[in-house]
Enzyme design. Structure first.
Site, PDB file in Angstrom:
ATOM      1  N   SER A 173       0.852  -1.196   0.000  1.00 48.56           N
ATOM      2  CA  SER A 173       0.000   0.000   0.000  1.00 48.56           C
ATOM      3  C   SER A 173       0.882   1.238   0.000  1.00 48.56           C
ATOM      4  O   SER A 173       2.004   1.213   0.546  1.00 48.56           O
ATOM      5  CB  SER A 173      -0.886   0.014   1.251  1.00 48.56           C
ATOM      6  N   TYR A 220      -1.691  -0.574  10.289  1.00 52.01           N
ATOM      7  CA  TYR A 220      -1.791  -0.873   8.852  1.00 52.01           C
ATOM      8  C   TYR A 220      -0.524  -0.421   8.112  1.00 52.01           C
ATOM      9  O   TYR A 220       0.066  -1.178   7.326  1.00 52.01           O
ATOM     10  CB  TYR A 220      -3.024  -0.179   8.274  1.00 52.01           C
TER      11      TYR A 220
END
Ligand code: NAP
Length: 250
Positions: free
Chosen positions: A142, A155
């Protein structure tokens, strides 16, 4: 590497979102796709789409936090479809929270699914690729693993870890003829991103941070993953492709 249509590809997190687009992207006639998610029944629609495109789909239940289930799942894929040539580690979760509110349970859920699960599945598949001296792994990381974003302590750490994992594995396994690469997308319109995009004002704010002024699409991500898994990318390893419209340039 042989033509795309003869490959056995294992894609995790194929029940929704980006995973569905990845499955469709790899679904050329003759391809054999092993598709996983926590519940086998959630894969029905993806399998239908894949088979409509002329590929064969094998749906399998795999919670990537359950390392003990991995050998049997990989065994089944290879017994039914043949040697895995491509592994796409796409399964992932996010629970956006201010850092001071993150619980141990949330931290573990995110790190176990996004980083630990991806590593041990890669190890399981890699151990079989090594004696065959071929294979390619693509990790769906990501942009949040490249730049800091608020409410992404767990995350962002998991995805930054996945990016370093990509580099370390690329270095270690180059001698075995295995390539390991990653994509790092910005926001894509999926269930995972909805928690952030649907908050008042957030969509506009995020679009303002992306120089090309749109969100990534599932197809944008699939195109880069397909490229990294293609013979055209045979000499690329340890690469992280930011599928982000320029969002991580500054
Ligand atoms: N959407 C974005 O903006 C964005 C941006 C950058 C990177 N990504 C990454 O792209 C990947 C896919 O995300 P998405 O946006 O498509 O999310 P999504 O729509 O929420 O789909 C997530 C997929 O992962 C699976 N999954 C979740 N936890 C799992 C577990 N413990 N074991 C096995 N499968 C699990 C889900 O399957 P079940 O729930 O059916 O088990 C589902 O198929 C993730 O790694 C995410 O971090 C997304």
């Amino acid at each position: 590497m042989e033509a795309n249509n003869e490959r056995v590809v294992l894609i995790t997190g194929a029940s929704r979102g980006i995973g569905v687009g990845l499955a469709e992207g790899f679904a050329v006639p003759g391809a054999r796709l092993a598709l996983t998610a926590r519940r086998r029944t959630s894969l029905q629609e993806t399998c239908r789409r894949v088979e409509a495109l002329g590929a064969h789909a094998l749906p399998l239940a795999l919670d990537v936090r359950r390392l003990e289930d991995m050998p049997a799942v990989v065994d089944q894929v290879e017994a039914e479809l043949g040697p895995i040539q491509v592994l796409v580690n796409n399964a992932g979760v996010n629970i956006p929270r201010p850092a001071e509110q993150v619980t141990e349970e949330q931290w573990d859920e995110i790190l176990d699914a996004n980083l630990k699960g991806a590593f041990f599945l890669t190890q399981e598949v890699g151990r079989r690729m090594i004696p065959r001296r071929r294979g390619t792994i693509v990790n769906v990381a990501s942009a949040a693993g490249l730049v800091a974003r608020e409410e992404r302590a767990a995350y962002g750490s998991s995805k930054a870890g996945m990016i370093m994992l990509t580099r370390v594995l690329a270095l270690e396994w180059a001698r075995h003829g295995i390539t390991v690469n990653a994509v790092a997308p910005t926001f894509v319109e999926t269930d995972l991103a909805a928690q952030t995009l649907d908050r008042p004002g957030m969509r506009e704010k995020i679009l303002g941070q992306i120089p090309l002024r749109r969100l990534a699409t599932v197809e944008d991500v699939a195109a880069s993953v397909l490229f990294l898994a293609s013979p055209q990318a045979d000499f690329l390893t340890g690469v992280v492709v930011p599928v982000d419209g320029g969002a991580t340039l500054r």
